[in-house]
Design an enzyme around this catalytic site. Structure first.
Site, PDB file in Angstrom:
ATOM      1  N   SER A  51       0.844  -1.192   0.000  1.00 15.42           N
ATOM      2  CA  SER A  51       0.000   0.000   0.000  1.00 15.42           C
ATOM      3  C   SER A  51       0.886   1.251   0.000  1.00 15.42           C
ATOM      4  CB  SER A  51      -0.955  -0.036   1.206  1.00 15.42           C
ATOM      5  OG  SER A  51      -1.994   0.893   1.054  1.00 15.42           O
ATOM      6  N   HIS A  62      -7.463  -5.468  -1.454  1.00 17.33           N
ATOM      7  CA  HIS A  62      -6.299  -4.830  -0.851  1.00 17.33           C
ATOM      8  C   HIS A  62      -5.618  -5.725   0.192  1.00 17.33           C
ATOM      9  CE1 HIS A  62      -3.913  -1.245  -0.528  1.00 17.33           C
ATOM     10  NE2 HIS A  62      -4.072  -1.160   0.778  1.00 17.33           N
TER      11      HIS A  62
END
Length: 699
Positions: free
Chosen positions: A548, A667
């Site tokens: 991320s 994610h």
């Protein structure tokens, strides 16, 4: 400033090294920022619904898995990872109404199962997310019970998406009570008694639900027995905010609303639910600080805040006059960062000292009851619960100690082991030590280094340097099965606490944001140089990894210092800094990053480090495996797609540049155990193989 774009026919990319990469067609899209033209040849990969993008994903995955299949020890690595992972995991119990619930995973179940304790000693399955989908890609995103425990609202995530569906069920009969609530995102569920609950949602975006911009969050109240279309809009119509959340205090007296436009700084509001149609009262009317109500005793509010306290403090105020000028200090700010919880009629002040936990217990008069003795240096979390609970629970872990759950008697202060996992890992054979190294500008940065005892400092130890450095997030010691396997195979695992994180409060966070973001990359580079100088490793045996915002960290580091490491592992990374804010909720990250539209100065700064725009032809980049998920609607996969295409086009030499794209994955949250194991196996196999390892050591 105007941004203009033009698109024309496609060209071809080059073939890299001995690997024949799929064709990544080049367009002639050009954006103009402050009269500066910036080419974006792979703009077409931003369309996650196009057949061209789908074909590109399939072709890239074929090349990647063909490469991984040739690694001779990959199967042995997977076998050991599965062996180590295969232990029973039990969560702390939670009392809801008259029933007790807990999570359990038998070992290799894709999703943990929620159990209900039976009065006859026979526990029964309450919710089993493994039955939600055949492939394990639908996960449980949250479970919230009504005040008396008779009803439950549970959220599910499909394919790893941040979008949730909420299902309402009778907790006794298991009967589904009404239609599913849809389009819930970045939201919990908070019940008002047993009549209904609050939740937050965005209007469905135009275009792709996985990548289109979402920037107006709204808080709704859903009354049981009514249709979702009739839900009451509580907040977010007149007040356009990107993130809005609402929760009801434990006594059912107040609705607390937090509203923000970025990942730092929030407005704070409160509404008296005992008085029908009472107004929403403003407590904090700006975004210059972060504050949350952690509890109330009658009309007395307890607020955690960093207003005039970068390391956090707790204040009290009466709800009749709740503005900051009336706040009274309850627990003062210290030199260590505070994160409080409440439970059992006490407040627990969990502090970080150099990224390691220590915990103090206070009563509601502000008296220090005790400091809680923890098993060792590491991370403690928990101590939360309802006021009337007689027993609380907390977890403890560090890099060599598997997460253990302790029960805690808040009256006596006695801790007892509640659940200690039986992991086939000999912690006593390993050690973690904290060092402090000097970054480029002279700042001292802490780093934890973990390795097998007796490690030879000969510069030849495979080493993973893992970092994050952003969004006020702290990397504290934790145990990971994947890291345990890495350590067993002679690897070193190093985690620096970079600026941009929250380890030393708001000042540390701000020192890694916007025009100070380069500090984060400098801290990471200095960590790698320290490990090499101390002969833990060398450039031939160093891998850098992060996900991320940490994926951005890896992308920036490898483009600025490709000579520093042998392997680069950017995961679900924010890699196109000129366009990140145009996707999903990305505009909310501007507190940390700034945007290319802010000013010429900010644009120049972002362009100077943005990984996608800084891949240069004729450079030998490290062996790279980019990882992402095709359903990632937090950091859209286009970031990773474009970065991989740039690297494959411009790489010099034979170091491979691969992209591994999980299908029906997002994610990271809710990813199945099988998919998580396979990803960690592939990352470690790729890393060791490119460091020249031919076979795993015999332990």
């Amino acid at each position: 400033m105007a941004v203009t774009a033009t698109t024309a026919a496609f060209g071809q990319n080059q073939k890299g090294g001995s690997i024949s990469y799929p064709e990544s067609k080049k367009g002639t899209t050009v954006d103009t920022y402050f009269d500066v033209k910036v080419a974006d040849p792979y703009r077409w990969l931003e369309d996650d619904r196009s057949v061209e993008t789908e074909a590109w994903v399939k072709a890239q995955n074929k090349v990647t898995y063909d490469y991984l299949d040739q690694i001779p020890f990959r199967d042995a690595l997977k076998k050991r990872m599965e062996q180590l992972w295969n232990y029973e995991k039990i969560g702390a119990p939670s009392i809801e109404g008259k029933a007790t619930y807990y999570y359990k995973n038998n070992g290799l179940q894709n999703q943990s199962v929620l159990y209900k304790k039976g009065k006859d000693g026979k526990d029964v399955v309450f919710l089993d997310a493994n039955t939600f989908s055949k492939d394990g890609t639908t996960s449980l995103g949250g479970v919230d019970f009504s005040k008396d425990g008779s009803k439950v609202a549970y959220a599910i995530s499909e394919g790893g998406s941040d979008w949730r569906k909420v299902i309402i069920m009778d907790a006794v009969s298991h009967k589904i009570l009404e239609d599913t609530i849809t389009d819930v995102k970045f939201s919990g569920v908070s019940w008002k008694g047993n009549e209904g609950f609050y939740y937050s949602s965005y209007d469905k975006p135009e275009g792709s639900q996985l990548s289109a911009k979402t920037d107006q969050h709204k808080l709704y109240f859903h009354k049981l027995g009514t249709a979702q279309k009739d839900d009451t809009l509580i907040f977010g119509l007149k007040e356009k905010r990107r993130y809005v959340g609402g929760y009801v205090t434990e006594d059912d007296r107040y609705l607390v609303i937090s509203a923000a436009n970025a990942t730092y700084g929030n407005e704070l509001y409160i509404q008296d639910l005992k008085t029908p149609n009472s107004p929403i009262v403003t407590i904090v009317d700006n975004f210059n600080s972060s504050s949350r109500i952690i509890d109330n005793v009658g009309t007395k509010l307890f607020i955690e805040t960093d207003l005039n306290a970068p390391n956090q403090k707790i204040v009290t105020v009466d709800v009749q006059n709740p503005k900051p000028e009336n706040w009274k200090e309850f627990i003062k700010e210290t030199e260590n960062v505070l994160t409080p919880t409440t439970g059992g009629g006490y407040i627990f002040a969990n502090y970080m000292k150099d990224a390691v936990s220590f915990v103090q217990q206070y009563d509601y008069s502000g008296k220090l009851v005790r400091e809680i003795k923890l098993p060792a240096l590491g991370t403690a979390g928990g101590f939360g619960g309802k006021k009337e609970e007689k027993l609380l629970y907390y977890s403890f872990a560090n890099y060599i100690t598997p997460g253990t759950i302790y029960s805690f008697d808040p009256k006596s202060g006695k801790s007892s082991i509640y659940q200690q996992p039986k992991v086939d890992f000999k912690s006593e054979n390993y050690e973690s030590k904290q060092v402090f190294y000097t970054s480029k500008d002279g700042t001292k940065v802490p780093m934890m280094i973990t390795y097998k005892k007796g490690l030879k400092l000969n510069g030849q130890n495979p080493t993973i340097l893992y970092g994050y450095g952003g969004f006020n997030i702290s990397l504290t010691p934790s145990f990971s099965i994947a890291n345990a396997v890495w350590l067993e195979n002679g690897g070193v695992y190093a985690v620096p606490n970079l600026r941009g994180g929250g380890e030393y409060g708001k000042k540390w966070h701000d020192a890694g944001t916007k025009m100070e973001k380069q500090n984060v990359f400098d801290d990471f580079i200095a960590a790698g140089e320290y490990l090499i100088a101390q002969k833990y490793t060398s450039s031939d045996f160093l891998a850098v990894r992060g996900g991320s915002n940490g994926g951005l960290l890896v992308g920036a580091t490898m483009t600025q210092r490709p000579d520093l490491m042998k392997v680069a592992l950017p995961a679900v990374g924010v890699l196109d800094m000129l366009r990140y804010h145009t996707f999903t909720a990305g505009a909310g990250w501007a507190y940390d990053y700034g945007t290319a539209q802010d000013s010429k100065e900010m644009f120049d700064y972002l362009k100077a480090y943005s990984p996608v725009q800084n891949v240069k032809a004729g450079v030998q980049y490290p062996a790279t495996m980019v990882t992402t998920g095709d359903h990632d609607d937090r950091v859209v996969p286009a970031h990773s797609f474009k970065f991989a295409a740039e690297l494959q086009d411009k790489q010099t030499g034979t170091n491979p540049v691969l992209i591994r794209i999980d299908v029906k994955a997002g994610h990271g949250a809710g990813k199945s155990v099988a998919a998580t194991i396979q990803e960690n196996v592939d990352v470690q196999a790729f890393t060791l193989f490119n460091m020249g390892v031919k076979e795993l050591p015999k332990n």
